[in-house]
Design a protein around this motif. Sequence first.
Motif, PDB file in Angstrom:
ATOM      1  N   ASN A  55       0.713  -1.286   0.041  1.00 35.05           N
ATOM      2  CA  ASN A  55       0.015   0.024  -0.019  1.00 35.05           C
ATOM      3  C   ASN A  55       0.866   1.352   0.108  1.00 35.05           C
ATOM      4  OD1 ASN A  55      -2.151  -1.677  -0.008  1.00 35.05           O
ATOM      5  ND2 ASN A  55      -2.711  -1.502   2.104  1.00 35.05           N
ATOM      6  N   ILE A  56       0.442   2.506  -0.739  1.00 35.24           N
ATOM      7  CA  ILE A  56       1.292   3.508  -0.830  1.00 35.24           C
ATOM      8  C   ILE A  56       0.430   4.688  -0.268  1.00 35.24           C
ATOM      9  CG2 ILE A  56       2.279   4.961  -2.737  1.00 35.24           C
ATOM     10  CD1 ILE A  56       2.049   2.591  -4.601  1.00 35.24           C
ATOM     11  N   ILE A  57       1.242   5.387   0.676  1.00 39.08           N
ATOM     12  CA  ILE A  57       0.333   6.630   0.956  1.00 39.08           C
ATOM     13  C   ILE A  57       1.110   7.705   0.370  1.00 39.08           C
ATOM     14  CG2 ILE A  57       0.362   7.849   3.460  1.00 39.08           C
ATOM     15  CD1 ILE A  57       1.196   5.412   4.926  1.00 39.08           C
ATOM     16  N   TYR A  58       0.093   8.602   0.314  1.00 45.35           N
ATOM     17  CA  TYR A  58       0.574   9.781  -0.675  1.00 45.35           C
ATOM     18  C   TYR A  58      -0.130  11.193   0.403  1.00 45.35           C
ATOM     19  CZ  TYR A  58      -4.036   8.986  -2.682  1.00 45.35           C
ATOM     20  OH  TYR A  58      -5.349   8.424  -2.771  1.00 45.35           O
ATOM     21  N   ASN A  59       0.237  12.188  -0.103  1.00 45.25           N
ATOM     22  CA  ASN A  59      -0.598  13.587   0.439  1.00 45.25           C
ATOM     23  C   ASN A  59      -0.654  14.719  -0.845  1.00 45.25           C
ATOM     24  OD1 ASN A  59       2.459  14.401   0.486  1.00 45.25           O
ATOM     25  ND2 ASN A  59       1.383  15.972   1.942  1.00 45.25           N
ATOM     26  N   TYR A  60      -1.552  15.608  -0.538  1.00 44.04           N
ATOM     27  CA  TYR A  60      -1.299  16.820  -1.307  1.00 44.04           C
ATOM     28  C   TYR A  60      -2.243  17.933  -0.440  1.00 44.04           C
ATOM     29  CZ  TYR A  60      -6.330  15.683  -1.989  1.00 44.04           C
ATOM     30  OH  TYR A  60      -7.754  15.307  -1.690  1.00 44.04           O
ATOM     31  N   LYS A  61      -2.005  19.126  -1.087  1.00 46.39           N
ATOM     32  CA  LYS A  61      -2.979  20.081  -0.320  1.00 46.39           C
ATOM     33  C   LYS A  61      -3.734  20.717  -0.919  1.00 46.39           C
ATOM     34  CE  LYS A  61       1.331  21.844   2.114  1.00 46.39           C
ATOM     35  NZ  LYS A  61       2.204  23.195   2.254  1.00 46.39           N
ATOM     36  N   ASP A  63      -7.427  23.362  -1.345  1.00 45.17           N
ATOM     37  CA  ASP A  63      -7.641  24.688  -1.713  1.00 45.17           C
ATOM     38  C   ASP A  63      -7.102  25.702  -0.518  1.00 45.17           C
ATOM     39  OD1 ASP A  63      -8.540  23.903  -4.118  1.00 45.17           O
ATOM     40  OD2 ASP A  63     -10.619  24.198  -3.569  1.00 45.17           O
ATOM     41  N   GLU A  64      -7.343  25.191   0.833  1.00 42.90           N
ATOM     42  CA  GLU A  64      -7.087  25.786   1.825  1.00 42.90           C
ATOM     43  C   GLU A  64      -5.922  25.493   2.339  1.00 42.90           C
ATOM     44  OE1 GLU A  64     -10.229  24.335   1.724  1.00 42.90           O
ATOM     45  OE2 GLU A  64     -11.119  26.070   0.874  1.00 42.90           O
ATOM     46  N   ARG A  65      -4.906  24.961   1.778  1.00 40.69           N
ATOM     47  CA  ARG A  65      -3.441  24.508   2.022  1.00 40.69           C
ATOM     48  C   ARG A  65      -3.670  23.446   3.274  1.00 40.69           C
ATOM     49  NH1 ARG A  65       0.029  25.190  -1.485  1.00 40.69           N
ATOM     50  NH2 ARG A  65       1.762  25.591   0.164  1.00 40.69           N
ATOM     51  N   ASN A  66      -4.691  22.729   3.223  1.00 45.79           N
ATOM     52  CA  ASN A  66      -4.722  21.731   4.266  1.00 45.79           C
ATOM     53  C   ASN A  66      -3.953  20.430   3.753  1.00 45.79           C
ATOM     54  OD1 ASN A  66      -6.241  23.307   5.955  1.00 45.79           O
ATOM     55  ND2 ASN A  66      -8.109  22.791   5.157  1.00 45.79           N
ATOM     56  N   ILE A  67      -3.480  19.560   4.675  1.00 45.83           N
ATOM     57  CA  ILE A  67      -2.769  18.578   4.123  1.00 45.83           C
ATOM     58  C   ILE A  67      -3.712  17.391   4.163  1.00 45.83           C
ATOM     59  CG2 ILE A  67      -0.807  16.773   4.927  1.00 45.83           C
ATOM     60  CD1 ILE A  67       0.276  19.280   3.773  1.00 45.83           C
ATOM     61  N   VAL A  68      -3.702  16.869   3.111  1.00 47.30           N
ATOM     62  CA  VAL A  68      -4.543  15.562   3.021  1.00 47.30           C
ATOM     63  C   VAL A  68      -3.737  14.297   2.890  1.00 47.30           C
ATOM     64  CG1 VAL A  68      -6.618  14.514   1.663  1.00 47.30           C
ATOM     65  CG2 VAL A  68      -6.301  16.894   1.774  1.00 47.30           C
ATOM     66  N   PHE A  69      -4.138  13.330   3.556  1.00 48.13           N
ATOM     67  CA  PHE A  69      -3.470  11.989   3.372  1.00 48.13           C
ATOM     68  C   PHE A  69      -4.372  11.024   2.590  1.00 48.13           C
ATOM     69  CE2 PHE A  69      -1.463  13.964   6.833  1.00 48.13           C
ATOM     70  CZ  PHE A  69       0.137  13.592   6.867  1.00 48.13           C
ATOM     71  N   GLY A  70      -3.708  10.248   1.642  1.00 47.77           N
ATOM     72  CA  GLY A  70      -4.694   9.276   1.008  1.00 47.77           C
ATOM     73  C   GLY A  70      -3.888   7.925   0.800  1.00 47.77           C
ATOM     74  N   LEU A  71      -4.501   6.898   0.740  1.00 46.10           N
ATOM     75  CA  LEU A  71      -3.697   5.518   0.653  1.00 46.10           C
ATOM     76  C   LEU A  71      -4.373   4.943  -0.649  1.00 46.10           C
ATOM     77  CD1 LEU A  71      -3.100   2.941   3.484  1.00 46.10           C
ATOM     78  CD2 LEU A  71      -4.374   2.306   1.321  1.00 46.10           C
ATOM     79  N   TYR A  72      -3.405   4.339  -1.586  1.00 48.34           N
ATOM     80  CA  TYR A  72      -3.599   3.587  -2.778  1.00 48.34           C
ATOM     81  C   TYR A  72      -3.502   1.833  -2.208  1.00 48.34           C
ATOM     82  CZ  TYR A  72      -3.217   1.444  -7.248  1.00 48.34           C
ATOM     83  OH  TYR A  72      -3.400   0.529  -8.322  1.00 48.34           O
ATOM     84  N   ASP A  73      -4.729   1.373  -2.450  1.00 43.32           N
ATOM     85  CA  ASP A  73      -4.473  -0.356  -1.919  1.00 43.32           C
ATOM     86  C   ASP A  73      -4.039  -1.036  -3.320  1.00 43.32           C
ATOM     87  OD1 ASP A  73      -5.133  -3.036  -1.569  1.00 43.32           O
ATOM     88  OD2 ASP A  73      -6.403  -2.355   0.064  1.00 43.32           O
ATOM     89  N   CYS A  74      -2.933  -1.462  -3.007  1.00 37.78           N
ATOM     90  CA  CYS A  74      -2.153  -2.389  -4.305  1.00 37.78           C
ATOM     91  C   CYS A  74      -2.862  -3.435  -4.642  1.00 37.78           C
ATOM     92  CB  CYS A  74      -0.636  -2.602  -4.040  1.00 37.78           C
ATOM     93  SG  CYS A  74      -0.580  -3.899  -2.921  1.00 37.78           S
ATOM     94  N   GLN A  75      -3.768  -4.225  -3.721  1.00 39.17           N
ATOM     95  CA  GLN A  75      -4.472  -5.248  -4.180  1.00 39.17           C
ATOM     96  C   GLN A  75      -5.833  -4.891  -4.762  1.00 39.17           C
ATOM     97  OE1 GLN A  75      -3.193  -8.343  -3.461  1.00 39.17           O
ATOM     98  NE2 GLN A  75      -1.410  -7.529  -2.576  1.00 39.17           N
ATOM     99  N   THR A  76      -6.584  -4.185  -4.317  1.00 40.65           N
ATOM    100  CA  THR A  76      -7.884  -3.488  -4.924  1.00 40.65           C
ATOM    101  C   THR A  76      -7.825  -2.702  -5.849  1.00 40.65           C
ATOM    102  OG1 THR A  76      -8.202  -2.029  -3.068  1.00 40.65           O
ATOM    103  CG2 THR A  76      -9.156  -4.185  -2.641  1.00 40.65           C
ATOM    104  N   ARG A  77      -6.393  -2.055  -6.031  1.00 40.43           N
ATOM    105  CA  ARG A  77      -6.229  -0.954  -7.018  1.00 40.43           C
ATOM    106  C   ARG A  77      -7.053   0.382  -6.838  1.00 40.43           C
ATOM    107  NH1 ARG A  77      -2.082  -2.653  -9.833  1.00 40.43           N
ATOM    108  NH2 ARG A  77      -1.897  -0.841 -11.004  1.00 40.43           N
ATOM    109  N   LYS A  78      -7.637   0.490  -5.214  1.00 36.88           N
ATOM    110  CA  LYS A  78      -8.502   1.684  -5.278  1.00 36.88           C
ATOM    111  C   LYS A  78      -7.757   2.598  -4.227  1.00 36.88           C
ATOM    112  CE  LYS A  78     -12.793  -0.880  -6.016  1.00 36.88           C
ATOM    113  NZ  LYS A  78     -13.951  -1.487  -5.468  1.00 36.88           N
ATOM    114  N   ASN A  79      -8.271   3.753  -4.213  1.00 39.33           N
ATOM    115  CA  ASN A  79      -7.798   4.752  -3.311  1.00 39.33           C
ATOM    116  C   ASN A  79      -9.019   5.038  -2.306  1.00 39.33           C
ATOM    117  OD1 ASN A  79      -5.451   6.442  -4.714  1.00 39.33           O
ATOM    118  ND2 ASN A  79      -6.711   5.665  -6.291  1.00 39.33           N
ATOM    119  N   GLN A  80      -8.534   5.644  -1.105  1.00 41.13           N
ATOM    120  CA  GLN A  80      -9.334   5.782   0.013  1.00 41.13           C
ATOM    121  C   GLN A  80      -8.609   7.147   0.984  1.00 41.13           C
ATOM    122  OE1 GLN A  80      -8.866   1.979   2.294  1.00 41.13           O
ATOM    123  NE2 GLN A  80      -8.862   3.558   3.977  1.00 41.13           N
ATOM    124  N   HIS A  81      -9.401   8.042   1.378  1.00 44.08           N
ATOM    125  CA  HIS A  81      -9.154   9.217   1.964  1.00 44.08           C
ATOM    126  C   HIS A  81      -8.777   8.609   3.479  1.00 44.08           C
ATOM    127  CE1 HIS A  81      -9.497  12.442   4.978  1.00 44.08           C
ATOM    128  NE2 HIS A  81      -9.078  13.092   4.138  1.00 44.08           N
TER     129      HIS A  81
END
Length: 807
Positions: A55-61, A63-81
């Motif tokens: 599983n891969i953890i990523y982040n981005y900012k 519109d309000e410059r808040n930090i958002v963490f997301g996860l990509y599940d390599c088995q299901t190939r789906k993303n989740q917040h």
Amino acid sequence: MALRLVADFDLRKDVLPWLRAQRAASAAPGAEGDRDVLETNYESLRVLNVERNGNIIYNYKDDERNIVFGLYDCQTRKNQHLYTFEKDLQVVSCSVNREKTLLAASLVKSTEEGRRNELQPGSKCLTLLVEIHPVNNVKVLKAVDSYIWVQFLYLHVESHPLPQNQLLLISEEKYIEQFHIQVTQEDGNRVVIKNSDHLPRHRIAEDFVWTQWDMTEQRLYYIDLEKSRSILKCLQFYADQSCDLMVNQEKLCKYLTLCVFTNHTGSLCVCYSPKFDSWEQITYSVFYFHKGYSKTFTAALGSAGSHGTQGITFLNLERYVAVYLPGHFFHLLNIQHPDLICHSLFLTENNKTNDMLPHSSFQSLSGSLVLDWYSGRLYRAFLDQSYLLRFLWNTSLDCEKMAILHCVLSCGQDPQFLEGQIIQWISENVSACHSFDLIQEFIIASSYWSIYAKTSNVDTILPYSSVLTWNTEIPGITLVTEEIELPLMKVHSFKGYWEKLNSNLDYVKYAKPYLCYNNSVVKREWHNLISEEVCMRQGEQKPRLTLLLQEEDNHQKLLLGLMVSELREHLLRHLQGVEKKKIEQMVLDYVSKLLDLICHLVETCWRRHDLQSSVLHFNRPRSAAEFEVFHIMTRILEATNSLFLPLPPGFHTLHTILGVHCLPLHNLLDYIDNGVLLLTETAVTRLIKDLDNSEKNEKLKFSILVRLPPLIGQKICRVWDHPMSSNIISRTHVTQLLQNYKKQSRNSMMDKSSFSVEFLPLNYFIEILTDLESSSQALCDFEGHDNVDAQFIQEAALKHTTMLLDL
């Protein structure tokens, strides 16, 4: 290029579409003006961590410059917040536990330039532990000025739905701590940290100078400074909380780039390179701890004016370590068999290879995974077999041919196809190598790799190369080899990787002389054999093989049986703990592979030159194609003879038939007398039957017959209707009949009317033979000698005399 990178994950393809769809679903109707803002926000999208389960953890900012963490599940190939921090922060490090219920993150305040500012007074690095399933509490683990790296341990525990979580904290203040986090489940799915006010923790290490995390194997490598030495240590984390400690002492902390690589075979490599002193040449070193020595490579740069911005990159490719400097060189170091430099491949910019290699800053993860932090792509690195095969056809250096040969055979995904391609190349380039025998190397290497995966330690007991030493220099590379101190392992349980590493170290320490199988044992036993019966008994378990001709070759059958017997004993002696049945199957597979490879070599040459079955007959003119195949078969014979390897049935028959076609008589007889051509009953029988009795052919036939072993010669003579053949048969018959004859005084009572020729010496001799043949014992002794009697002897003698007198 030699290295092929296949993307397993790409932020732009696997995450961005999902983010855009989420944004579009939540946007107000008609709000099209947000597109530019959306693209600008996603420029901050980056990979933060790859966990053990892929599983891969990523982040981005947002519109309000808040930090958002997301996860990509390599088995299901789906993303989740996962979680959103409603502050303008920059993420230093983060990790999520296996159950996706806890998030650990280290964050600092963002500067105007968007970079971390660790030198700013009072800037805090917050290390937080967050309950995220569902979102509950946030606990501060650390609030310090130094940066913290966090990592949840993924221990192999599948039975507990909520096991104790283990979290590593690695500080820039040079200490490592381990937190023990208990969670409880409340109100259904509500996951809460138990006793969050006081989380048990302990320090693992202090005053380290370097660390490296192995996500797949859950190992932490670090270097401690003790007195004037640096000590490399490894912590292996298991589910029962036990730690394995591996220590070796070397001065490593001064090196700019340092990587530790292991693989499932028990290898342990430490690769490092110092800061460049100049752009004329670059030095890097590799500690092969599993072999007990280090190698320092110095590479001359092709064009000193072409300076890159990146340093040397080391990538783990399991059996190889790739070392490359973009625009200058690409090296493939054989870590399984690093003893000879020719087993590694060194490509420079002159090969037009490196311009195709990425210039990004890569990080080699476990196995063959490679992460490009800049582009947000996770690659799986492979050696490009197509490129290597093309390079094999084009290179002129023996060292590169050797290296590519082993590389293709050891890393190929389709062994039969790759072997076929190599055999095709050998058939057209059999004399292209001067430093080693190409056929020998291919047979030994391919047979070795065919059973390599069936048991551990096979590389210590079976030969993987026909080359014992290599003194030829490799252009642009200088090498210094030094013995090193072996690792000192303090391991609670030698299992898995540690067991194999320990076995490798034991081999280095105690295996003198080397344990590798040597067919000279078969040669010695072969010469000591007393009877054919012993060999026949040893050859009863004949491996499967492809027959060149449907022929029983007893000579090769006996040699084959000896090799099977000796190899079985060798493996039983050195593979302790492996089932006898499995070892016997390995032996049969190994020897069968040898024979199949030889058959494949001959068949490929046969097809390449478009030879037809008519070549098996002697009454036809020779061709250039036959001479080419004869030459290659001779080279195969030379290669197998020096290794004392058996040949498939029919090989000698086919080789002899081609030899009779291609060679003048005096050369043919030299080949036979020197053992290059081995006369077989099948080949000579065809020769006798196919050729007429012209003067030239008679000379050929007689020259062959007198060189046959007595038993085979007698059988062959019976199919040749010729006075010379009758003479040989007669002489043999008379010799056997008279070997126990005792002369007795007697009166001749010979009936002269029974003899057609008045030649008293011959008549007297025939009378003696007739009397001997009349005894029942003599008839029993010579049973099977049909049509051979006194009358036959008389007729043969007269014909032979007539021929000699030219009457």
